[in-house]
Design an enzyme around this catalytic site. Sequence first.
Site, short mmCIF file in Angstrom:
data_model
loop_
_atom_site.label_atom_id
_atom_site.label_comp_id
_atom_site.label_asym_id
_atom_site.label_seq_id
_atom_site.Cartn_x
_atom_site.Cartn_y
_atom_site.Cartn_z
N ASP A 1 0.80 -1.22 0.00
CA ASP A 1 0.00 0.00 0.00
C ASP A 1 0.83 1.27 0.00
O ASP A 1 0.34 2.34 0.36
CB ASP A 1 -0.89 0.00 1.25
CG ASP A 1 -0.08 -0.16 2.54
OD1 ASP A 1 1.15 -0.04 2.47
OD2 ASP A 1 -0.69 -0.39 3.60
N GLU B 1 -0.35 -8.92 -1.73
CA GLU B 1 -1.00 -8.36 -0.53
C GLU B 1 -2.16 -7.43 -0.93
O GLU B 1 -2.25 -6.28 -0.52
CB GLU B 1 -0.01 -7.62 0.37
CG GLU B 1 -0.49 -7.42 1.80
CD GLU B 1 0.47 -6.57 2.61
OE1 GLU B 1 0.46 -5.34 2.48
OE2 GLU B 1 1.25 -7.15 3.39
N ARG C 1 2.31 7.90 9.56
CA ARG C 1 2.13 9.34 9.38
C ARG C 1 0.99 9.89 10.24
O ARG C 1 1.10 10.96 10.82
CB ARG C 1 1.82 9.66 7.91
CG ARG C 1 3.07 9.78 7.07
CD ARG C 1 2.78 10.04 5.61
NE ARG C 1 4.00 9.84 4.84
CZ ARG C 1 4.71 10.83 4.30
NH1 ARG C 1 4.30 12.07 4.39
NH2 ARG C 1 5.81 10.57 3.64
N HIS D 1 12.58 4.22 13.52
CA HIS D 1 12.41 4.47 12.09
C HIS D 1 13.28 5.67 11.72
O HIS D 1 13.53 6.54 12.56
CB HIS D 1 10.93 4.77 11.84
CG HIS D 1 10.50 4.70 10.41
ND1 HIS D 1 10.72 5.72 9.53
CD2 HIS D 1 9.84 3.74 9.71
CE1 HIS D 1 10.21 5.40 8.34
NE2 HIS D 1 9.67 4.20 8.42
#
Length: 390
Positions: free
Chosen positions: A107, A129, A216, A246
């Site tokens: 995605d 997926e 996000r 991250h």
Amino acid sequence: MPATHLPRRGDRIRAALVLGTRPEAIKLAPVLRAMSASPLFEPMVISTGQHREMLDQMLQRLRMDSSRDLAVMRDRQRLSGLTARLISGLGEAVRDDRPDVVVVQGDTTTAMTGALAAFYEGVPVAHVEAGLRTGVIGNPFPEELNRRLVAPMVRWHFAPTEGSAANLRAEGVPAGDIQVTGNTVIDNLLWVLERGEGRSAFATSRRRVLVTLHRRENQGGTMHGIAEALGELAGRPDVEIVLPLHKSPAVREALLPVLDGLPHVRLVEPLDYFDFAATLAACDLVLTDSGGVQEEAPTLGKPVLVLRTTTERPEAVDAGVALLVGTEPADVIGAAHRLLDDRAAYERMATAVNPFGDGRAAERVVNRLALDLAGAGRSTESGEGDLAVA
Ligand code: UD1
Ligand code: UDP
């Protein structure tokens, strides 16, 4: 739809695997391995470089060579600029390489633009997926939109579960274009654990809590609040937290001011996949907003607190190994304390289940593409049908 170019019988199938972020490398590695092992395929990896260090780490460790690197990443990239660089670079790459099929995964904006570039060039798209949905267009952001935009452009929808296949059918995708395969992340997790090369990042024998955060929609105040909950959790006398950070500066800005320097909180750089798998295998509890980690933890029987308000992976929650706790600090800390203090509640969740597949998803993807692109009777293996995933 423009005409597609099917390979001539006898030619190898030129498959372009488009990827740009850490999870895409992890989840397409088994597909690349299966294609590389087959005499029917000539696979190539088109890297967009949407991620830099985190992608390179995975490509190197999983021995994936890319034939192109579009190097699109910018510091604190905005979605519109990222999308513009991706569609421009991918359009040229697909036009120059002329693959027989473009394979995209998941995605991300790389996946969405990879499908669009292939569609514009008349190259059929396989989506690994496929079919995950939260039903809320803005959450996760922008991934729910990306997945919905990809679907109409896709020729082969490789759905990890029966639930994701049902989502696609409900949107009108013909059943014959959908195949339930399991998720390739399980293929890779099992492959990596079998090799036994990873090292856990936990340093003590306290209760081991593994945390990952990056979404996000959680960045800013929400992530700062979660950080405060983690700080409180680390105040327990029996807990050690490992949090691989991250690379996104927005994530670090939310977490570091609260957590840096706290005792029993180990903030580490992104772990390579072997070390992450070993760390996951060694932990007692997972707190995460990651998609992939929600899929991996159930296989190892690790209870997961999902730090999100929605999930497109309800199978883990339904199986009882994950809880969607949201992002309110009080809810996060309450759920974590409960699992660490209530042995029976913990044991109920710490059950290994496999809602996301049996480790053979990539084989099913590759078999189906071989059958459809190279002709019946030329599959890499037995040409097995759909996987029935509970
Ligand atoms: C992206 C995907 C998200 C996926 C996640 C996996 C989109 C819009 N988002 O989110 O779906 O879950 O990857 O981790 O496709 N950065 C670095 N080095 C890196 C990686 C990132 O410095 O190796 C920094 C850069 O400043 C970059 C920022 O992180 O601008 C954000 O990267 P981006 O790919 O836009 O979004 P992610 O939040 O990583
Ligand atoms: N992962 C890793 N090292 C880390 C953190 C995560 O290898 O330090 C792996 C994890 O096992 C999973 C994938 O990265 O397979 C998930 O990536 P991420 O959370 O960035 O993206 P998402 O899955 O949410 O799209």
